[in-house]
Enzyme design. Sequence first.
Site, mmCIF file in Angstrom:
data_model
loop_
_atom_site.group_PDB
_atom_site.id
_atom_site.type_symbol
_atom_site.label_atom_id
_atom_site.label_comp_id
_atom_site.label_asym_id
_atom_site.label_seq_id
_atom_site.Cartn_x
_atom_site.Cartn_y
_atom_site.Cartn_z
ATOM 1 N N GLN A 67 0.721 -0.891 0.195
ATOM 2 C CA GLN A 67 -0.021 0.439 0.099
ATOM 3 C C GLN A 67 1.033 1.415 -0.178
ATOM 4 O O GLN A 67 1.561 1.349 0.415
ATOM 5 C CB GLN A 67 -0.965 -0.355 1.456
ATOM 6 N N SER A 105 1.005 6.468 2.719
ATOM 7 C CA SER A 105 1.550 7.649 4.023
ATOM 8 C C SER A 105 2.902 8.381 2.506
ATOM 9 O O SER A 105 3.529 7.316 2.246
ATOM 10 C CB SER A 105 1.985 7.027 5.461
ATOM 11 N N GLU A 122 -17.134 -2.106 4.941
ATOM 12 C CA GLU A 122 -17.711 -2.601 6.293
ATOM 13 C C GLU A 122 -16.688 -3.413 6.721
ATOM 14 O O GLU A 122 -15.971 -4.608 6.034
ATOM 15 C CB GLU A 122 -18.774 -3.572 5.924
ATOM 16 N N ASN A 138 -5.537 6.289 16.727
ATOM 17 C CA ASN A 138 -7.145 6.531 17.734
ATOM 18 C C ASN A 138 -7.032 8.184 17.942
ATOM 19 O O ASN A 138 -8.224 8.224 18.213
ATOM 20 C CB ASN A 138 -6.139 5.844 19.052
#
Lengths: 361, 398
Positions: B126, B129, B244, B384
Amino acid sequence: MDFSLGEDRQMLVDTLGRFLAGNFDWKTRETVIETAEGWSRPVWAQLAELGVIGALFDEASGGFGGSAFDIGVVFAEVGKALAVGPFLGTLLAGRALAATGETALLEQAIAGEVTLSAALDSDAAQGVADGEGWALTGTQPVVPFAASADRIVVAARTGEGPSLFLIEKGAPGIEIRDYPLIDGGAAGELMLDGAAATLLGQAGEAGAIIEEAVAAGLVALCWEAVAIMDSLKVQTLEYLRTRKQFGVAIGKFQALQHRMATLALEIEQARSSAINAADRFAKGRLEREKAVSAAKFTIGRVGSLAAEEAIQMHGGIGMTWELPLSHYAKRLVMIGHQLGDEDMHLERFIALGQDALATAS
Amino acid sequence: MDLSFTQEDEAFRAEVRAFLQDKLPARLSDKVRKGQRLTKADMEEWHAILNARGWLANHWPVEWGGTGWSVMQRFIFETEVALAHAPRIVPFGLSMLAPVLIKYGSEAQKKHWLPRILDGTDWWCQGYSEPGAGSDLAALKTSAVREGDHYVVNGQKTWTTLGQYADMIFCLVRTDNKGKKQEGISFLLIDMKTPGIEVRPIKLLDGDYEVNEVFFTDVRVPVENLVGEENKGWTYAKYLLTYERTNIAGVGASMAAFERLKQVAATQRRNGRPLAQDPQFAARLARLEIDLENMKTTNLRVLAAAGAGHAPMAESSMLKIRGTEIRQQISDLMRRAAGVHAQPFVTEALEEGFNGPAVGPDFAAPAASHYFNYRKLSIFGGSNEVQREIISKAILEL
């Protein structure tokens, strides 16, 4: 898997919710908590008529509900409205009466004709046989609505072990020092000095009955607490959206946003713990007791967090008697002090786990 | 309310367990149980076993090789696989790229890439970032300039997990600098063997090589490797986040790790008694067990709602936060349980087939490494703190 309440229970919730909103609004509450008894007999009579008390007990005991989820949803509505009344005492005493076959008295309580309370710490009193009956001596602390109760179910230790008794209002040897509670309602120290009492069930066999009744009480308190947390959350979010400082709604500040997000997350955990407690209630002693202790621990931990955060985020206004929020906060924290606090239930959860290991090996 | 699984679900669980019993190689589950490092071949071996059964891409639509499982079945599968100590499914191709291709890719792209993800021809990584674009992902700068039938890509990606194994990388690149930063981003598929790509490993605090920097210098990418429309990549990237996710809480992994922790607490001794009877440790353990039980039910509530057609979005953020906190706490207690023996850094003990003498108790070797490695859980996949932003905006409407 089904997390819906089901049609009948939803109807009970709607009926009770509507009734309390209409007949126990904030003004009424403010008046009621200042009265000598600390609750409203007319409102209680109407609740009985609506079948709310009967919902706490099964058909064999004269009710029409009695499952842990029935108990849960009733107490959630009690929490939502911050209703005061002998709900918990009736539940605890009623479960003990049902378990000892005293359904005639329980039916009177379900009909609202008799007011019950319960004092279930069997180490707080001793019972000795006295002719046909029994005599109880000791002090049971903070017995809910003790002075208003027509009958009180009292746990006491006898030579045979933990036992349950029934005492009657005004009987010799009973003294009640009654007082209001910081979160509304009333209670009393029940001082027994050779008080005349009737034995319920068999002497020395009440341990399991008391444990089950208290477990039902814990389910009730946990559901009541989650409803209060929801209410505190809604009130605090409303305040964060409308209160302006530094030219903006304070809910725009990240420091407060993240605290609210954490609180919302913790409340969902608390809700799950209350659901678990109700779900495990009928699943055997160990599962039930572990789940109710886990829930009471969680509710204690999240409850004080929710109360403290709600007051803090309201600032000065959150400190006032005038704002309903402060009363919700007080009730929530005081639930933590009923039927064992956070620390006690954590210790109990650990001990139950060690029991389970010992049984397994 | 009824929190029990249906008979069909229990039958399905039995089928999954039987499969795991039969097909999960003991060599692999043993490594996972011991916390040893998995090789590329280990992960590929497990993928192939699942693919042979048709369960590798279980969440894909049936026409592309999925299973048609319900949300609850997927949850049961994910939980059982974790409880059996199977290697985790490497998510980049299967769970991150494939849903985007299936929703936004061309027919030709789907036909070409999806079968290759299934059979393991391509290992994907991926490229999201960048050094200057972490939580603020839309600030990414890696550019792609159209030249004829190619894009020319220049820039740098980072934290590219297992990029050292990858054949292909899916990248967010900037194709337009005008307007809002979210509006000039495109989604490109890039062959890692293209000239101008350099992969440099980043050594992490536990000493392992798990992530990389990927540098792009005049890398030519055929235009047919653009997914969807140019400058619409942000939409596709966001779709991944709302896609999902039935097991973002990692319930199965936490249950497996907690069971292991309980075994350790029952046997490891401190002050002449098992840790499970040490009041401080027992309290930590009990708090964690209660948190885990609560989260399991919260997770099931979200799944039940998803099964009833309510797409979990911000609820996933709550599960991500609490789920990662719990996994971190389990690793924290494992480290504490190891006592002084958390300190030795014997990396050979983390490799398969290590037969040397254990230093201290056998669970101690990876305890500190895992604890440090698991700091990543609350940082990646949207830190978070970013999850709290989502909760605050989407649920609390602040």
